[in-house]
Motif scaffolding. Structure first.
Motif, PDB file in Angstrom:
ATOM      1  N   MET A   1       0.820  -1.212   0.000  1.00  0.00           N
ATOM      2  CA  MET A   1       0.000   0.000   0.000  1.00  0.00           C
ATOM      3  C   MET A   1       0.848   1.253   0.000  1.00  0.00           C
ATOM      4  N   LEU A   2       0.299   2.302  -0.573  1.00  0.00           N
ATOM      5  CA  LEU A   2       0.891   3.633  -0.463  1.00  0.00           C
ATOM      6  C   LEU A   2       0.615   4.160   0.936  1.00  0.00           C
ATOM      7  N   ASP A   3       1.342   5.195   1.338  1.00  0.00           N
ATOM      8  CA  ASP A   3       1.160   5.770   2.665  1.00  0.00           C
ATOM      9  C   ASP A   3      -0.279   6.212   2.886  1.00  0.00           C
ATOM     10  N   SER A   4      -0.872   6.859   1.913  1.00  0.00           N
ATOM     11  CA  SER A   4      -2.258   7.328   2.063  1.00  0.00           C
ATOM     12  C   SER A   4      -3.237   6.160   2.178  1.00  0.00           C
ATOM     13  N   GLU A   5      -2.955   5.062   1.484  1.00  0.00           N
ATOM     14  CA  GLU A   5      -3.828   3.884   1.549  1.00  0.00           C
ATOM     15  C   GLU A   5      -3.762   3.210   2.922  1.00  0.00           C
ATOM     16  N   VAL A   6      -2.563   3.111   3.459  1.00  0.00           N
ATOM     17  CA  VAL A   6      -2.426   2.480   4.766  1.00  0.00           C
ATOM     18  C   VAL A   6      -3.023   3.360   5.857  1.00  0.00           C
ATOM     19  N   GLU A   7      -2.896   4.677   5.720  1.00  0.00           N
ATOM     20  CA  GLU A   7      -3.526   5.590   6.686  1.00  0.00           C
ATOM     21  C   GLU A   7      -5.042   5.401   6.682  1.00  0.00           C
ATOM     22  N   SER A   8      -5.620   5.312   5.501  1.00  0.00           N
ATOM     23  CA  SER A   8      -7.056   5.101   5.366  1.00  0.00           C
ATOM     24  C   SER A   8      -7.465   3.762   5.963  1.00  0.00           C
ATOM     25  N   TYR A   9      -6.687   2.730   5.701  1.00  0.00           N
ATOM     26  CA  TYR A   9      -6.977   1.396   6.235  1.00  0.00           C
ATOM     27  C   TYR A   9      -6.916   1.402   7.758  1.00  0.00           C
TER      28      TYR A   9
END
Length: 72
Positions: free
Chosen positions: A53-61
């Motif tokens: 995941m990208l940083d923004s994707e992992v933050e959202s997750y």
């Protein structure tokens, strides 16, 4: 030498990812705010690396995981 939670979960990163993300498990932390932040950052790194995941994707997750837990 002290052993920290984040160090243990780093060593078991594959298993942590499997249980937490693939199997939809839960992760509870009991301790002070500093320790909780270190564990959070390590979980974030593990999910990001193993999930590609990208940083923004992992933050959202991670936010979704917190919201789901609070709603329970």
């Amino acid at each position: 030498m002290q052993t920290y939670v984040q160090d243990v979960i780093r060593k078991e990163a594959g298993a942590v990812y499997q249980k937490l993300v693939i199997e939809g498990g839960h992760f509870y932390v009991c301790g002070d705010c500093t320790m909780a932040e270190h564990v959070y950052q390590m979980l974030k790194l593990i999910i990001q690396e193993h999930g590609g995941m990208l940083d923004s994707e992992v933050e959202s997750y991670m936010l979704k995981m917190r919201v789901t837990l609070i709603a329970m």
